[in-house]
Design a protein around this motif. Sequence first.
Motif, PDB file in Angstrom:
ATOM      1  N   LEU A   1       1.448  -6.923  -9.941  1.00 29.97           N
ATOM      2  CA  LEU A   1       1.066  -5.947  -8.443  1.00 29.97           C
ATOM      3  C   LEU A   1       0.897  -4.639  -9.508  1.00 29.97           C
ATOM      4  N   LYS A   2       2.377  -4.025 -10.006  1.00 28.42           N
ATOM      5  CA  LYS A   2       1.807  -2.548 -10.208  1.00 28.42           C
ATOM      6  C   LYS A   2       1.226  -2.558 -10.994  1.00 28.42           C
ATOM      7  N   GLY A   3       0.911  -4.102 -12.123  1.00 26.22           N
ATOM      8  CA  GLY A   3       0.056  -3.089 -13.343  1.00 26.22           C
ATOM      9  C   GLY A   3      -1.444  -4.177 -13.045  1.00 26.22           C
ATOM     10  N   MET A   4      -1.724  -4.114 -11.457  1.00 32.29           N
ATOM     11  CA  MET A   4      -3.201  -4.301 -11.169  1.00 32.29           C
ATOM     12  C   MET A   4      -3.991  -3.426 -12.260  1.00 32.29           C
ATOM     13  N   ALA A   5      -4.148  -1.914 -11.553  1.00 34.01           N
ATOM     14  CA  ALA A   5      -4.581  -1.700 -11.365  1.00 34.01           C
ATOM     15  C   ALA A   5      -5.396  -1.000 -12.662  1.00 34.01           C
ATOM     16  N   ALA A   6      -4.110  -1.831 -13.382  1.00 36.90           N
ATOM     17  CA  ALA A   6      -4.778  -0.794 -14.805  1.00 36.90           C
ATOM     18  C   ALA A   6      -4.767  -1.966 -15.614  1.00 36.90           C
TER      19      ALA A   6
END
Length: 206
Positions: free
Chosen positions: A176-181
């Motif tokens: 989820l933390k990496g979703m934007a990237a």
Amino acid sequence: MTGCKIELVYMDPDTYTAISTHELRQTILNKLYMEAYNGRSLTKQELADMLGIKYQQLVYQLTNHLKDFWTVQKEEKVRGTRMEYIAPANPNAVHMCIGKDRRIYIIDPIAELYGPIDSVGTRCDKCSVEEAEYCVESLIEKKIIPKELTTSERETLSMNKRSGLRPLDRGFIEALKGMAAGDNCVLTIPCERCTFMQRKNLITIS
């Protein structure tokens, strides 16, 4: 000995909806992933025969509803026709998406889990507390996950009825933390401790 790899991959909510309540599509995915886990590819006809369904029925599902989950590994010409050998696009994938109130939904073909994790759980749930702790510590040592969760991360897990003590719990947070990237989260877990994969007969410990 190489580790067991789990890659958390994002999927479109429409893709999830098309599979989450459709037994045939789930069965196709499970058989494809199980057969191909150790590098084997198979023809569509072989897969249809294994499932006991018509070739045209399989091709319809693969083309119209499961196209994100498989790939053609090689082609052969047989009696003037082209025969495709297919395999999972990512045999290590656990597919996930997020809905209202941070609810996490998964498609895990090997574990045959299709639904919200607060209902269906994860493949790690069948392991003992000690086995799960060992895997989490291993992921922390490899710097794949941080040692501590933030308050908001704990809240996200709590909203999904998860404790954060299982490897996939922590993997979901990193994904989820990496979703934007657009970054997937890859968990590498020591094979000798992965009792789930041993139960599935996908790895053998000598």
